[in-house]
Design a protein around this motif. Structure first.
Motif, mmCIF file in Angstrom:
data_model
loop_
_atom_site.group_PDB
_atom_site.id
_atom_site.type_symbol
_atom_site.label_atom_id
_atom_site.label_comp_id
_atom_site.label_asym_id
_atom_site.label_seq_id
_atom_site.Cartn_x
_atom_site.Cartn_y
_atom_site.Cartn_z
ATOM 1 N N UNK A 95 50.845 28.489 31.134
ATOM 2 C CA UNK A 95 51.984 29.321 31.467
ATOM 3 C C UNK A 95 53.316 28.611 31.264
ATOM 4 N N UNK A 96 53.257 27.356 30.868
ATOM 5 C CA UNK A 96 54.495 26.621 30.624
ATOM 6 C C UNK A 96 55.359 27.321 29.584
ATOM 7 N N UNK A 97 54.738 27.919 28.572
ATOM 8 C CA UNK A 97 55.492 28.627 27.532
ATOM 9 C C UNK A 97 56.314 29.775 28.096
ATOM 10 N N UNK A 98 55.925 30.315 29.224
ATOM 11 C CA UNK A 98 56.649 31.433 29.818
ATOM 12 C C UNK A 98 58.086 31.070 30.153
ATOM 13 N N UNK A 99 58.360 29.814 30.395
ATOM 14 C CA UNK A 99 59.702 29.402 30.837
ATOM 15 C C UNK A 99 60.631 29.035 29.701
ATOM 16 N N UNK A 100 60.121 28.890 28.485
ATOM 17 C CA UNK A 100 60.974 28.441 27.376
ATOM 18 C C UNK A 100 62.086 29.436 27.043
ATOM 19 N N UNK A 101 61.765 30.711 26.932
ATOM 20 C CA UNK A 101 62.777 31.698 26.583
ATOM 21 C C UNK A 101 63.845 31.830 27.672
ATOM 22 N N UNK A 102 63.489 31.970 28.956
ATOM 23 C CA UNK A 102 64.535 32.020 29.980
ATOM 24 C C UNK A 102 65.383 30.747 30.021
ATOM 25 N N UNK A 103 64.744 29.617 29.842
ATOM 26 C CA UNK A 103 65.497 28.351 29.840
ATOM 27 C C UNK A 103 66.502 28.326 28.701
ATOM 28 N N UNK A 104 66.110 28.817 27.551
ATOM 29 C CA UNK A 104 67.003 28.894 26.412
ATOM 30 C C UNK A 104 68.166 29.845 26.693
ATOM 31 N N UNK A 105 67.865 30.992 27.278
ATOM 32 C CA UNK A 105 68.916 31.972 27.571
ATOM 33 C C UNK A 105 69.934 31.460 28.586
ATOM 34 N N UNK A 106 69.558 30.462 29.363
ATOM 35 C CA UNK A 106 70.476 29.898 30.355
ATOM 36 C C UNK A 106 71.334 28.758 29.816
ATOM 37 N N UNK A 107 71.133 28.344 28.583
ATOM 38 C CA UNK A 107 71.939 27.267 27.992
ATOM 39 C C UNK A 107 73.385 27.729 27.844
ATOM 40 N N UNK A 108 74.341 26.861 28.184
ATOM 41 C CA UNK A 108 75.759 27.232 28.066
ATOM 42 C C UNK A 108 76.158 27.660 26.650
ATOM 43 N N UNK A 109 75.489 27.120 25.644
ATOM 44 C CA UNK A 109 75.810 27.484 24.259
ATOM 45 C C UNK A 109 75.526 28.959 23.974
ATOM 46 N N UNK A 110 74.726 29.579 24.817
ATOM 47 C CA UNK A 110 74.366 30.988 24.613
ATOM 48 C C UNK A 110 74.957 31.912 25.681
ATOM 49 N N UNK A 111 76.011 31.452 26.368
ATOM 50 C CA UNK A 111 76.629 32.283 27.407
ATOM 51 C C UNK A 111 77.017 33.661 26.881
ATOM 52 N N UNK A 112 77.685 33.717 25.740
ATOM 53 C CA UNK A 112 78.124 34.995 25.180
ATOM 54 C C UNK A 112 76.954 35.883 24.815
ATOM 55 N N UNK A 113 75.942 35.304 24.200
ATOM 56 C CA UNK A 113 74.752 36.067 23.817
ATOM 57 C C UNK A 113 74.048 36.606 25.056
ATOM 58 N N UNK A 114 73.946 35.775 26.090
ATOM 59 C CA UNK A 114 73.292 36.214 27.332
ATOM 60 C C UNK A 114 74.081 37.350 27.973
ATOM 61 N N UNK A 115 75.407 37.247 28.010
ATOM 62 C CA UNK A 115 76.225 38.301 28.607
ATOM 63 C C UNK A 115 76.059 39.626 27.865
ATOM 64 N N UNK A 116 76.023 39.582 26.525
ATOM 65 C CA UNK A 116 75.814 40.808 25.746
ATOM 66 C C UNK A 116 74.427 41.384 26.005
ATOM 67 N N UNK A 117 73.441 40.516 26.094
ATOM 68 C CA UNK A 117 72.069 40.954 26.324
ATOM 69 C C UNK A 117 71.932 41.635 27.682
ATOM 70 N N UNK A 118 72.543 41.066 28.708
ATOM 71 C CA UNK A 118 72.422 41.608 30.063
ATOM 72 C C UNK A 118 73.107 42.964 30.225
ATOM 73 N N UNK A 119 73.926 43.360 29.270
ATOM 74 C CA UNK A 119 74.569 44.676 29.306
ATOM 75 C C UNK A 119 73.673 45.770 28.742
ATOM 76 N N UNK A 120 72.631 45.382 28.058
ATOM 77 C CA UNK A 120 71.732 46.352 27.427
ATOM 78 C C UNK A 120 70.780 46.946 28.465
#
Length: 174
Positions: free
Chosen positions: A1-26
């Motif tokens: 189940x370790x793989x389950x955390x890779x995508x959320x961890x990536x989405x929390x990276x500061x480099x993806x703040x804008x992408x995460x904000x756009x995604x959370x509006x969907x």
């Protein structure tokens, strides 16, 4: 189940703040996980959505060569609150073939440990479905490559930029 955390961890990276904000509006998020086996990344994305009170319906499509993963994907489904998993048997190396989704409809493309395993076949086969995927991907879609080795990243980035105008962020969070 370790793989389950890779995508959320990536989405929390500061480099993806804008992408995460756009995604959370969907209100709907469509994911195609190529090589995703049982859909363990769907579990992580579902927990991420719950944690952030993301009002979303996640349509999570797994494309894998191994039909045996379908039973595991169905088992994951009963633990998900915001995600519906659909399992499809298929090959990312196929340049043509029946598409389960239009690439322009997908918000997140996940490549789960398939690039390095298919490096020679990708190079010898005009990169399979990747050029078509890169050309059709809509603006602000995320392409996540979860390979443990990065020897093909320069080729993949070059191919993506030849096919479309991508902003590339290379993160090593795995």
């Amino acid at each position: 189940l370790l793989r389950a955390w890779y995508l959320p961890r990536l989405l929390l990276c500061p480099e993806l703040d804008g992408a995460r904000e756009r995604l959370l509006k969907r209100r709907q998020c469509v994911v195609l996980d190529i090589g995703g086996g049982p859909g363990s990344a769907a579990l992580g994305l579902d927990i991420f959505a719950q944690h952030f009170a993301w009002d979303v319906e996640i349509q999570y499509h797994v494309l894998d060569l191994e039909p045996g993963w379908q039973t595991a994907a169905q088992a994951f489904q009963k633990h998900l609150q915001k995600t519906n998993i659909s399992f499809h048997v298929g090959d990312m190396l196929a340049e043509k073939g029946e598409r389960l989704l239009e690439f322009s409809e997908i918000d997140i493309f996940v490549f789960s440990y398939v690039i390095h395993e298919n490096a020679l076949a990708l190079r010898n086969g005009s990169y399979g479905v990747l050029p078509a995927l890169f050309k059709a991907a809509r603006s602000n879609s995320l392409l996540v490559f979860m390979d443990p080795v990065d020897h093909m990243w320069p080729e993949i980035v070059g191919l993506a930029r030849r096919c479309n105008s991508f902003r590339v962020v290379l993160l090593r969070v795995l």
